[in-house]
Design a protein around this motif. Structure first.
Motif, PDB file in Angstrom:
ATOM      1  N   TYR A  45      46.794  19.698  28.694  1.00  0.00           N
ATOM      2  CA  TYR A  45      46.634  20.226  27.313  1.00  0.00           C
ATOM      3  C   TYR A  45      47.998  19.804  26.775  1.00  0.00           C
ATOM      4  N   ASP A  46      49.006  19.313  27.353  1.00  0.00           N
ATOM      5  CA  ASP A  46      50.421  18.850  26.497  1.00  0.00           C
ATOM      6  C   ASP A  46      50.907  20.365  26.082  1.00  0.00           C
ATOM      7  N   ASN A  47      50.599  21.406  26.791  1.00  0.00           N
ATOM      8  CA  ASN A  47      51.533  22.728  26.424  1.00  0.00           C
ATOM      9  C   ASN A  47      52.366  23.050  27.446  1.00  0.00           C
ATOM     10  N   GLU A  48      53.296  23.582  26.988  1.00  0.00           N
ATOM     11  CA  GLU A  48      54.537  23.933  27.633  1.00  0.00           C
ATOM     12  C   GLU A  48      54.652  25.326  28.128  1.00  0.00           C
ATOM     13  N   LEU A  49      55.024  25.892  29.228  1.00  0.00           N
ATOM     14  CA  LEU A  49      55.213  27.317  29.456  1.00  0.00           C
ATOM     15  C   LEU A  49      56.496  27.753  29.775  1.00  0.00           C
ATOM     16  N   ASP A  50      57.101  28.863  29.435  1.00  0.00           N
ATOM     17  CA  ASP A  50      58.042  29.518  29.776  1.00  0.00           C
ATOM     18  C   ASP A  50      58.087  30.038  30.989  1.00  0.00           C
ATOM     19  N   LYS A  51      59.525  30.362  31.577  1.00  0.00           N
ATOM     20  CA  LYS A  51      59.278  31.137  32.994  1.00  0.00           C
ATOM     21  C   LYS A  51      58.824  32.525  32.831  1.00  0.00           C
ATOM     22  N   LYS A  52      58.971  33.072  31.483  1.00  0.00           N
ATOM     23  CA  LYS A  52      58.213  34.435  31.198  1.00  0.00           C
ATOM     24  C   LYS A  52      57.085  33.933  30.403  1.00  0.00           C
ATOM     25  N   ILE A  53      55.976  34.072  30.765  1.00  0.00           N
ATOM     26  CA  ILE A  53      54.662  33.882  30.296  1.00  0.00           C
ATOM     27  C   ILE A  53      54.390  35.278  29.324  1.00  0.00           C
ATOM     28  N   ARG A  54      54.075  34.839  28.101  1.00  0.00           N
ATOM     29  CA  ARG A  54      53.619  35.685  27.151  1.00  0.00           C
ATOM     30  C   ARG A  54      52.446  36.409  27.257  1.00  0.00           C
ATOM     31  N   GLY A  55      52.312  37.669  27.110  1.00  0.00           N
ATOM     32  CA  GLY A  55      51.068  38.238  27.678  1.00  0.00           C
ATOM     33  C   GLY A  55      51.092  38.871  29.023  1.00  0.00           C
TER      34      GLY A  55
END
Length: 371
Positions: A45-55
């Motif tokens: 999806y060409d989305n990046e995630l931080d090491k801390k996942i929101r939610g």
């Protein structure tokens, strides 16, 4: 107060639509959530995630590092004390090996092993690799304690093709968390919008949609086709539209999830023209999202969710068939009453069958059935 059931839940990545599901599981169970291949979301999806996942701030989760395609630390997680282990993936050789390791460790410890997959009986290559993979998958699925699948096509595949006992296969519907109706936005009945949302890749079959739209545009003037997404097919699709002088086709590029809702809400029809190219579409969450915003929907036989989500709210058409797409689009887009009826039925189906409560309840029943 009784102790919560301990569950090791392994999953490849943290898709945004899974976050509410994981959060609710963490409330109900002693959940150890492990993401094994977090970069999948970026690759697809060409989305990046931080090491801390929101939610997931209140959820006990771990993101495992990958080395040579393997999730480091998965064996250690598998050796911890659990009552249930959720896992099972074979999208890559590394994931298949990980699944086998996870399975055998779980069985040695006499814990319960549950596979969660979205495979269905799409056309596969008849080569040695596929034959060997099929043997391994048959073993894994038939010796697991339960299989979780999102829909009827998937259940048929595991039962009919892999021979898994029907009472071991449980349907846990896929759910999307897109929400937020804007009461100021209404669907126009004079200037109608046909919407496509997804990656611009061969497997999505957008060329068949454009061909069908081109034919429709010659007979219905007050329509436009909106194409949301990006990918390697973008330039060739734009060139095709230009060369064939197809009017009112807008390529809008990639649009963030929180902005998609307005396009869904303004549209009169959403089309998912996927084709089988190496694989079919396992589910397609665009269906969930389109229906939430009251859209009639058209999907092809290459869309895994179609038999469960499309009833009196749209049409299922053969893949790679622009004429069938045209006929279905024409029937909906030229009949205001039919469009309104299908629009309401889409909302009814989503409200009744595809809420997070449906997903959670199915998971609970599966756990209870094998305790």
């Amino acid at each position: 107060m009784p102790e919560k059931t301990k569950i090791l839940f392994t999953h490849n990545t943290a898709m945004w639509y899974r976050i509410p599901f994981f959060r609710k599981l963490a409330e109900l169970y002693d959940l150890d959530l492990v993401f094994t291949h977090i970069n999948v979301i970026q690759d697809i999806y060409d989305n990046e995630l931080d090491k801390k996942i929101r939610g997931l701030e209140e959820v006990n989760y771990t993101i495992l590092e990958n080395k040579h395609g393997f999730a480091k630390g998965l064996i250690k997680k598998a050796c911890s004390n659990n009552e249930f282990v959720i896992g099972g993936s074979w999208d890559t050789i590394q994931e298949l090996i990980e699944s086998l390791i996870l399975f055998f460790i779980t069985k040695i410890k006499r814990e319960k092993f549950i596979i969660w997959r979205e495979d269905w009986d799409w056309k596969k290559e008849n080569n040695l690799k596929e034959k060997i993979l099929n043997i391994v998958i048959k073993y894994l699925t038939n010796h697991s304690d339960a299989i979780l699948v999102p829909g009827t096509l998937h259940k048929q595949y595991f039962h009919d093709k892999l021979g898994v006992s029907e009472n071991k296969i449980h349907i846990m519907p896929n759910v999307s968390n897109i929400s937020g109706i804007n009461e100021n936005i209404t669907k126009s009945q004079t200037d109608k919008k046909i919407l496509y949302v997804g990656r611009l890749i061969p497997r999505k079959g957008i060329n068949y949609l454009i061909e069908a739209y081109s034919k429709l545009k010659k007979e219905v003037d007050n329509i436009q086709l909106l194409i949301i997404g990006s990918g390697p097919e973008e330039d060739s699709l734009k060139e095709y539209v230009k060369e064939n002088n197809i009017e009112d086709v807008a390529f809008l590029g990639k649009i963030e999830n929180n902005e998609l809702k307005e396009y869904y809400q303004e549209s009169n029809l959403v089309v998912i023209p996927s084709i089988n190219k190496g694989m079919g579409d396992p589910w397609v969450f665009v269906l969930n999202e389109a229906m939430y915003y009251g859209n009639p929907v058209i999907a092809t036989t290459a869309v895994g969710a179609a038999p469960d989500m499309i009833k009196d709210n749209g049409f299922i058409v053969p893949e790679k068939d622009s004429d069938s797409l045209y006929n279905a689009m024409y029937e909906i887009i030229t009949d205001n009453e039919l469009e309104k009826k299908m629009s309401q039925e889409s909302v009814n189906i989503i409200k009744k069958e595809f809420q997070y409560s449906n997903m959670i309840n199915a998971f609970i029943k599966t756990i209870e059935s094998i305790k």
